[in-house]
Design a protein around this motif. Structure first.
Motif, mmCIF file in Angstrom:
data_model
loop_
_atom_site.group_PDB
_atom_site.id
_atom_site.type_symbol
_atom_site.label_atom_id
_atom_site.label_comp_id
_atom_site.label_asym_id
_atom_site.label_seq_id
_atom_site.Cartn_x
_atom_site.Cartn_y
_atom_site.Cartn_z
ATOM 1 N N SER A 10 0.728 -1.260 -0.014
ATOM 2 C CA SER A 10 0.010 -0.069 0.065
ATOM 3 C C SER A 10 0.962 1.301 -0.116
ATOM 4 O O SER A 10 2.218 1.138 0.271
ATOM 5 N N PRO A 58 -10.068 -1.212 1.262
ATOM 6 C CA PRO A 58 -8.955 -0.736 0.227
ATOM 7 C C PRO A 58 -8.555 0.708 1.007
ATOM 8 O O PRO A 58 -7.342 0.872 0.776
ATOM 9 N N ILE A 59 -9.107 1.695 1.747
ATOM 10 C CA ILE A 59 -8.952 2.792 2.249
ATOM 11 C C ILE A 59 -8.844 2.821 3.885
ATOM 12 O O ILE A 59 -9.667 2.210 4.230
ATOM 13 N N TYR A 66 -3.804 3.795 0.897
ATOM 14 C CA TYR A 66 -4.756 2.951 -0.074
ATOM 15 C C TYR A 66 -3.845 1.678 -0.720
ATOM 16 O O TYR A 66 -2.862 1.969 -1.105
#
Length: 218
Positions: A143, A209-210, A160
């Motif tokens: 990430s 994902p965040i 992210y």
């Protein structure tokens, strides 16, 4: 599985022994943060949510490289209507425990703003309550994110997923085990039909994902 852990160990070692700066910078500084992630999907009358809270503790082994580990919690929940009852109900509710060693490399963008790359090995285990389905996952995640130092002892970070690999084993109360292997870029990955149905039919990922977090340095 052994090959995965061997590759991850080599990557972590290489990530952590990059060239050191001449000044001490953050070397020897400890930090504590708690990453928070949330994802919501809605398909027709079915709403799915994915909530993750992962406290992380680590230390800077060089002025720009940090290693640490997180232990946290994930809840995946799906609510809607099914073909059996006309009532709005819980279709799936999964509680998971996360253990996640990680390594980070920081680059200064400007002033107090830094960009970081993170390599993590999340290990996830738990159970879906409605069907008593056991869930176990091992993954490798790359990430990127930004870390803004408000003061020398406090920062705000955002990250992210750039790429991730996961191997998930689903063990039902009755029947055969199913293993699902996924590889995704920017957290885009196909979801196996059995995997989707087993966790409530909302196309869930075990990790969102965040993520955002607040970091304390000491």
């Amino acid at each position: 599985m052994k090959k995965i852990f061997t590759l991850v160990s080599i990557a972590f070692f290489g990530f952590a022994v990059q060239a050191q700066d001449s000044n001490q910078g953050l070397k020897g500084t400890w930090f504590a943060t708690s990453q928070f992630g949330y994802q919501q999907t809605k398909t027709g009358e079915v709403k799915g949510t994915n909530l993750s809270v992962i406290p992380i503790v680590g230390t800077f082994v060089t002025p720009s490289v940090a290693v640490g580990a997180g232990i946290g919690y994930i809840n995946i929940k799906s609510e809607g209507y099914d073909n059996i009852s006309p009532d709005f109900k819980t279709l799936g509710n999964t509680d998971l425990i996360v253990i996640q060693p990680l390594a980070r490399k920081y680059w200064n963008v400007a002033g107090s703003l830094y960009f970081f790359g993170q390599l993590a090995l999340p290990v996830i285990t738990g159970k879906e309550k409605e069907s008593e389905l056991k869930v176990n996952q091992v993954g490798l995640s790359l990430s990127g994110g930004f870390d803004y130092f408000v003061t020398k002892n406090f920062s705000v970070e955002f990250s992210y997923d750039l790429a991730n690999f996961t191997s998930t084993t689903l063990d039902p109360k009755t029947g055969e085990k199913t293993t699902v292997t996924n590889f995704g870029l920017a957290h885009v990955a196909n979801v196996d039909p059995f995997y989707n149905t087993a966790l409530g039919g909302s196309n869930p990922n075990l990790t969102s994902p965040i993520s955002v977090g607040f970091k304390f340095l000491f």
